[in-house]
Motif scaffolding. Structure first.
Motif, PDB file in Angstrom:
ATOM      1  N   VAL A  10      53.113  41.775  45.168  1.00  0.00           N
ATOM      2  CA  VAL A  10      52.304  42.703  44.377  1.00  0.00           C
ATOM      3  C   VAL A  10      51.043  41.994  43.903  1.00  0.00           C
ATOM      4  O   VAL A  10      51.101  40.903  43.323  1.00  0.00           O
ATOM      5  CB  VAL A  10      53.104  43.246  43.181  1.00  0.00           C
ATOM      6  CG1 VAL A  10      52.207  44.075  42.261  1.00  0.00           C
ATOM      7  CG2 VAL A  10      54.271  44.095  43.681  1.00  0.00           C
ATOM      8  N   LYS A  11      49.923  42.631  44.146  1.00  0.00           N
ATOM      9  CA  LYS A  11      48.628  42.073  43.765  1.00  0.00           C
ATOM     10  C   LYS A  11      47.836  43.098  42.963  1.00  0.00           C
ATOM     11  O   LYS A  11      47.989  44.308  43.144  1.00  0.00           O
ATOM     12  CB  LYS A  11      47.824  41.656  45.009  1.00  0.00           C
ATOM     13  CG  LYS A  11      48.512  40.597  45.859  1.00  0.00           C
ATOM     14  CD  LYS A  11      47.690  40.281  47.090  1.00  0.00           C
ATOM     15  CE  LYS A  11      48.386  39.216  47.958  1.00  0.00           C
ATOM     16  NZ  LYS A  11      47.609  38.914  49.179  1.00  0.00           N
ATOM     17  N   VAL A  12      46.965  42.606  42.096  1.00  0.00           N
ATOM     18  CA  VAL A  12      46.108  43.457  41.269  1.00  0.00           C
ATOM     19  C   VAL A  12      44.662  43.026  41.479  1.00  0.00           C
ATOM     20  O   VAL A  12      44.373  41.823  41.560  1.00  0.00           O
ATOM     21  CB  VAL A  12      46.490  43.356  39.778  1.00  0.00           C
ATOM     22  CG1 VAL A  12      45.529  44.164  38.913  1.00  0.00           C
ATOM     23  CG2 VAL A  12      47.923  43.826  39.553  1.00  0.00           C
ATOM     24  N   SER A  13      43.764  43.992  41.573  1.00  0.00           N
ATOM     25  CA  SER A  13      42.337  43.688  41.703  1.00  0.00           C
ATOM     26  C   SER A  13      41.539  44.712  40.917  1.00  0.00           C
ATOM     27  O   SER A  13      42.064  45.742  40.482  1.00  0.00           O
ATOM     28  CB  SER A  13      41.909  43.688  43.175  1.00  0.00           C
ATOM     29  OG  SER A  13      42.130  44.960  43.761  1.00  0.00           O
ATOM     30  N   VAL A  14      40.241  44.420  40.731  1.00  0.00           N
ATOM     31  CA  VAL A  14      39.343  45.303  39.982  1.00  0.00           C
ATOM     32  C   VAL A  14      38.161  45.619  40.889  1.00  0.00           C
ATOM     33  O   VAL A  14      37.143  44.903  40.877  1.00  0.00           O
ATOM     34  CB  VAL A  14      38.879  44.644  38.664  1.00  0.00           C
ATOM     35  CG1 VAL A  14      38.002  45.606  37.875  1.00  0.00           C
ATOM     36  CG2 VAL A  14      40.076  44.198  37.836  1.00  0.00           C
ATOM     37  N   PRO A  15      38.264  46.660  41.728  1.00  0.00           N
ATOM     38  CA  PRO A  15      37.181  46.978  42.662  1.00  0.00           C
ATOM     39  C   PRO A  15      35.902  47.421  41.977  1.00  0.00           C
ATOM     40  O   PRO A  15      34.803  47.190  42.482  1.00  0.00           O
ATOM     41  CB  PRO A  15      37.772  48.093  43.520  1.00  0.00           C
ATOM     42  CG  PRO A  15      38.838  48.695  42.677  1.00  0.00           C
ATOM     43  CD  PRO A  15      39.390  47.583  41.857  1.00  0.00           C
ATOM     44  N   VAL A  16      36.040  48.090  40.824  1.00  0.00           N
ATOM     45  CA  VAL A  16      34.912  48.510  40.007  1.00  0.00           C
ATOM     46  C   VAL A  16      35.275  48.162  38.567  1.00  0.00           C
ATOM     47  O   VAL A  16      36.440  48.268  38.172  1.00  0.00           O
ATOM     48  CB  VAL A  16      34.654  50.031  40.145  1.00  0.00           C
ATOM     49  CG1 VAL A  16      33.534  50.470  39.216  1.00  0.00           C
ATOM     50  CG2 VAL A  16      34.339  50.392  41.591  1.00  0.00           C
ATOM     51  N   ALA A  17      34.301  47.732  37.806  1.00  0.00           N
ATOM     52  CA  ALA A  17      34.576  47.306  36.437  1.00  0.00           C
ATOM     53  C   ALA A  17      35.381  48.368  35.687  1.00  0.00           C
ATOM     54  O   ALA A  17      35.004  49.539  35.639  1.00  0.00           O
ATOM     55  CB  ALA A  17      33.265  47.033  35.700  1.00  0.00           C
ATOM     56  N   GLY A  18      36.508  47.945  35.120  1.00  0.00           N
ATOM     57  CA  GLY A  18      37.352  48.835  34.345  1.00  0.00           C
ATOM     58  C   GLY A  18      38.377  49.598  35.143  1.00  0.00           C
ATOM     59  O   GLY A  18      39.263  50.237  34.576  1.00  0.00           O
ATOM     60  N   GLN A  19      38.302  49.546  36.473  1.00  0.00           N
ATOM     61  CA  GLN A  19      39.250  50.268  37.315  1.00  0.00           C
ATOM     62  C   GLN A  19      40.199  49.281  37.986  1.00  0.00           C
ATOM     63  O   GLN A  19      39.795  48.180  38.371  1.00  0.00           O
ATOM     64  CB  GLN A  19      38.518  51.111  38.362  1.00  0.00           C
ATOM     65  CG  GLN A  19      37.674  52.219  37.750  1.00  0.00           C
ATOM     66  CD  GLN A  19      36.914  52.990  38.797  1.00  0.00           C
ATOM     67  OE1 GLN A  19      35.708  52.822  38.962  1.00  0.00           O
ATOM     68  NE2 GLN A  19      37.631  53.843  39.526  1.00  0.00           N
ATOM     69  N   GLN A  50      43.185  48.373  40.892  1.00  0.00           N
ATOM     70  CA  GLN A  50      43.832  48.642  42.173  1.00  0.00           C
ATOM     71  C   GLN A  50      45.094  47.790  42.269  1.00  0.00           C
ATOM     72  O   GLN A  50      45.059  46.592  42.002  1.00  0.00           O
ATOM     73  CB  GLN A  50      42.893  48.299  43.342  1.00  0.00           C
ATOM     74  CG  GLN A  50      43.529  48.342  44.714  1.00  0.00           C
ATOM     75  CD  GLN A  50      43.933  49.745  45.143  1.00  0.00           C
ATOM     76  OE1 GLN A  50      43.330  50.723  44.691  1.00  0.00           O
ATOM     77  NE2 GLN A  50      44.945  49.846  45.978  1.00  0.00           N
ATOM     78  N   VAL A  51      46.200  48.416  42.627  1.00  0.00           N
ATOM     79  CA  VAL A  51      47.470  47.717  42.801  1.00  0.00           C
ATOM     80  C   VAL A  51      47.856  47.781  44.268  1.00  0.00           C
ATOM     81  O   VAL A  51      47.910  48.857  44.864  1.00  0.00           O
ATOM     82  CB  VAL A  51      48.584  48.348  41.938  1.00  0.00           C
ATOM     83  CG1 VAL A  51      49.911  47.648  42.178  1.00  0.00           C
ATOM     84  CG2 VAL A  51      48.209  48.297  40.464  1.00  0.00           C
ATOM     85  N   ASP A  52      48.113  46.625  44.864  1.00  0.00           N
ATOM     86  CA  ASP A  52      48.485  46.537  46.277  1.00  0.00           C
ATOM     87  C   ASP A  52      49.856  45.882  46.417  1.00  0.00           C
ATOM     88  O   ASP A  52      50.284  45.092  45.568  1.00  0.00           O
ATOM     89  CB  ASP A  52      47.452  45.721  47.060  1.00  0.00           C
ATOM     90  CG  ASP A  52      46.091  46.389  47.125  1.00  0.00           C
ATOM     91  OD1 ASP A  52      46.037  47.599  47.421  1.00  0.00           O
ATOM     92  OD2 ASP A  52      45.085  45.708  46.865  1.00  0.00           O
ATOM     93  N   GLY A  53      50.540  46.260  47.507  1.00  0.00           N
ATOM     94  CA  GLY A  53      51.809  45.624  47.817  1.00  0.00           C
ATOM     95  C   GLY A  53      52.978  46.087  46.976  1.00  0.00           C
ATOM     96  O   GLY A  53      54.032  45.439  46.974  1.00  0.00           O
ATOM     97  N   ALA A  54      52.826  47.200  46.286  1.00  0.00           N
ATOM     98  CA  ALA A  54      53.866  47.673  45.361  1.00  0.00           C
ATOM     99  C   ALA A  54      54.471  48.988  45.848  1.00  0.00           C
ATOM    100  O   ALA A  54      53.926  49.664  46.735  1.00  0.00           O
ATOM    101  CB  ALA A  54      53.294  47.856  43.961  1.00  0.00           C
ATOM    102  N   LEU A  55      55.585  49.337  45.273  1.00  0.00           N
ATOM    103  CA  LEU A  55      56.152  50.678  45.359  1.00  0.00           C
ATOM    104  C   LEU A  55      55.810  51.358  44.045  1.00  0.00           C
ATOM    105  O   LEU A  55      56.380  51.036  43.001  1.00  0.00           O
ATOM    106  CB  LEU A  55      57.665  50.601  45.579  1.00  0.00           C
ATOM    107  CG  LEU A  55      58.455  51.909  45.480  1.00  0.00           C
ATOM    108  CD1 LEU A  55      57.941  52.946  46.459  1.00  0.00           C
ATOM    109  CD2 LEU A  55      59.949  51.645  45.680  1.00  0.00           C
ATOM    110  N   PRO A  71      42.341  53.946  39.242  1.00  0.00           N
ATOM    111  CA  PRO A  71      42.109  54.575  37.943  1.00  0.00           C
ATOM    112  C   PRO A  71      41.806  53.562  36.854  1.00  0.00           C
ATOM    113  O   PRO A  71      41.998  52.358  37.011  1.00  0.00           O
ATOM    114  CB  PRO A  71      43.455  55.258  37.678  1.00  0.00           C
ATOM    115  CG  PRO A  71      44.450  54.341  38.312  1.00  0.00           C
ATOM    116  CD  PRO A  71      43.773  53.820  39.563  1.00  0.00           C
ATOM    117  N   ARG A  72      41.369  54.076  35.731  1.00  0.00           N
ATOM    118  CA  ARG A  72      41.287  53.293  34.503  1.00  0.00           C
ATOM    119  C   ARG A  72      42.632  53.367  33.793  1.00  0.00           C
ATOM    120  O   ARG A  72      43.230  54.431  33.705  1.00  0.00           O
ATOM    121  CB  ARG A  72      40.171  53.811  33.593  1.00  0.00           C
ATOM    122  CG  ARG A  72      38.788  53.680  34.211  1.00  0.00           C
ATOM    123  CD  ARG A  72      37.686  54.172  33.282  1.00  0.00           C
ATOM    124  NE  ARG A  72      36.392  54.064  33.931  1.00  0.00           N
ATOM    125  CZ  ARG A  72      35.631  52.970  33.927  1.00  0.00           C
ATOM    126  NH1 ARG A  72      36.055  51.889  33.259  1.00  0.00           N
ATOM    127  NH2 ARG A  72      34.473  52.935  34.553  1.00  0.00           N
TER     128      ARG A  72
END
Length: 597
Positions: free
Chosen positions: A123-132, A134-139, A246-247
């Protein structure tokens, strides 16, 4: 293509005509609706306002255990993750299940959805746009919105209960309130599939085209994670929605420990923890009732499908998933799963049938429990669990001249929900959005003479409603609460406990007794019963037209209108049978209704 046999409520209050005449009237009324037209994508695509779910609770839930660093937890490897800033979400409650958990969530201002995901490897977390975020690799499990067999309102009702599945041992689960609906990722299947709706003349252009089924890997590729129960609609009915980061409005991290699997004696139980995928055995007889009849099988089950253009049975995320699309959006389709051994019935002790399934039902799609069996022990199932007879459901099966689902005219019991009634009824003077019918099919009766509807005639007037459980009732027959209006949900699943003996049915929903139906004059006579866990989808194009009826407006079924108009997907869990048991300690026999026909 088979002749359609329409099964909808008419646009006016029905008169007590013979069934055949009523059907002619229904055909005419549906043709009027078809000419009137389908507005296309339906209401809600422009993201209406979001309000509070009026039924948020789960009485057995307890305060959740909060993990360390709940607003910024480290990943599974202990490394920091770049979470967006969010205040702590407080007051979450949890109801642990065997390999899942139901979360009950607090109100969060501005929330348009809630989502939850386990912090497991990858599971990874990123911020593609400030304040938003994105969660990858999760259910990712999402809450979504309550559905209604009623007119769509301007405000959606965001659910505050959310089901997290595929848990194994103590697990850290992140829970977030977000400012955008989770996107609908498409219908999730075991393999990619396509249903072509191009040529159905009843379907307006906006909903025509290819309606697809996507694998989990295809969804992860598009969205970064596997999203379950996303309601945010796509650009046209049935289409995937655009990905969204999302925010986050509030966040917490919980430590959830699922309950141990049941250890009490049970004659059959499947929690679907094994990767035992159903395999196609081959075609079976459809007689003159169904197209594309087929049987599938795994170690514990036989699965039958009838009238389907696309069918999938598969085990994933600790659940059994059953998916169906009716041939040409036009006929009666059904999927049914049978444990490989028949069950015994008793005069005094009960057969306990337990199951979990989401329960949003219309007049044309719903779960369906059946018990059918031969008069002689050993004559119901083969050694591999295949039926020695054929059980094929048909349109209008629930009317007084409906067909016995058993081709061999076995004795049957049928219990199933539907969509209530389009007019206001006592005691609340509101329309019931659900009903349950309890039916017996007498053995060896002519094909259209077996049906006995043993449900109570709660309104004593054929111009109002046929016998059925529209409300719960007390010992004096006083009508009380709606029977299943609180379960008009795409998710989470409801827990059902059905207790059956030869002259009685008792149904519990999430641990609460909802009905008790006695039928001493038509007791069950089968020597043993094949217990079927099924789903029905009947003439999905007709269903779509009917949703927009002036006299029975059900545009509150937004998910079926926008996301799965021509397919029905059900997720089942913890299916069990236990023979010759006592009624639960909380059982109240004083409220049992007795059929005296």
């Amino acid at each position: 293509m088979y002749l359609r046999r329409l099964e909808c409520p008419s646009p006016t209050r029905p008169s007590p005509l013979p069934s055949a005449l009523r059907r002619c009237a229904l055909v005419a009324s549906l043709l009027v609706l078809a000419c009137k037209g389908d507005p296309g994508a339906g209401p809600g695509v422009t993201e209406p306002e979001v309000g509070v779910d009026p039924l948020p609770g789960a009485p057995e839930a307890v305060p959740a255990t909060v993990a360390d660093s709940p607003t910024a937890p480290p990943g599974a490897d202990g490394a920091a993750l770049p979470w967006t800033s969010a205040p702590l979400m407080e007051g979450v409650q949890v109801l642990a299940n065997y390999d899942s958990a139901l979360l009950v969530l607090p109100l969060v201002d501005g929330a348009r959805d809630y989502r939850a995901f386990a912090l497991v490897n990858g599971v990874k977390v990123s911020v593609p746009v400030a304040g938003q975020e994105q969660v990858d690799g999760a259910l990712v499990h999402c809450a979504g919105y309550r559905q209604h067999n009623a007119k769509a309102q301007a405000t959606l009702e965001l659910l505050r209960q959310l089901d997290v599945t595929a848990l194994s041992g103590p697990t850290r689960v992140v829970v977030e309130a977000v400012d955008a609906a989770c996107p609908f990722p498409g219908v999730i299947g075991s393999e990619h599939g396509v249903v072509d709706v191009t040529n159905n003349v009843e379907v307006k252009d906006a909903a025509k085209g290819l309606h697809e089924v996507y694998t989990a890997d295809e969804i992860r590729t598009r969205y970064g994670s596997l999203i379950v129960n996303g309601h945010g609609p796509g650009p046209r009915p049935g289409a995937q929605a655009a990905p969204v980061a999302p925010r986050v409005l509030a966040r917490t991290t919980l430590l959830i420990t699922p309950r141990a699997a049941p250890t009490a004696p049970s004659d059959f139980f499947d929690g679907f923890t094994e990767n035992d995928q159903p395999k196609l055995v081959g075609s079976v007889k459809g007689y003159d009732r169904a197209q594309n009849p087929r049987r599938y099988m795994n170690a514990k089950w036989n699965f039958y499908t009838y009238g389907s253009e696309l069918t999938q049975f598969f085990v994933d995320r600790g659940q059994l998933h059953t998916l169906i699309a009716d041939v040409g959006q036009d006929v009666f389709a059904s999927n049914i799963a049978y444990p490989k051994h028949p069950a015994k019935l008793y005069d005094e002790g009960y057969l306990h049938v337990s199951y979990e399934v989401a329960s949003d039902a219309t007049s044309r799609r719903y779960w369906w429990i059946s018990l059918c069996g031969a008069a002689t022990e050993g004559a119901t199932m083969e050694a591999d669990g295949a039926l020695k007879g054929s059980i094929i459901q048909t349109p209008f099966f629930h009317q007084e001249d409906g067909q016995n689902p058993s081709i061999e005219l076995w004795n049957c019991l049928q219990v199933f929900p539907r969509d209530g009634w389009p007019f206001t009824l006592a005691p609340s003077n509101k329309r019931p959005e659900s009903d349950i019918r309890v039916m017996v099919n007498l053995a060896n009766k002519p094909t259209r003479s077996s049906v006995v509807n043993v449900s109570p005639d709660q309104y004593h007037e054929p111009n109002i409603a046929a016998p059925g459980w529209f409300r719960t009732q007390d010992a004096a027959g006083k009508l009380l609460a709606p029977i299943l209006d609180d379960q008009m949900l795409i998710a989470p699943r409801a827990r059902y406990d059905l207790y059956v003996r030869r002259g009685r049915v008792v149904l519990y929903v999430n641990g609460q007794q909802r009905l008790c139906n006695d039928f001493p004059s038509v007791k069950l006579t089968m020597a043993e019963a094949a217990v079927g866990f099924g789903q029905v989808l009947y003439h999905s194009a007709g269903e779509r037209i009917e949703f927009f009826s002036d006299s029975n407006d059900r545009t509150g079924q937004r998910y079926y209108l926008q996301n799965t108009p021509f397919m029905d997907e059900r997720s089942w869990d913890n299916l069990g049978l236990q023979e010759n048991v006592a009624a639960p300690p909380t059982f109240d026999p004083s409220v049992c209704y007795t059929y005296k026909g």
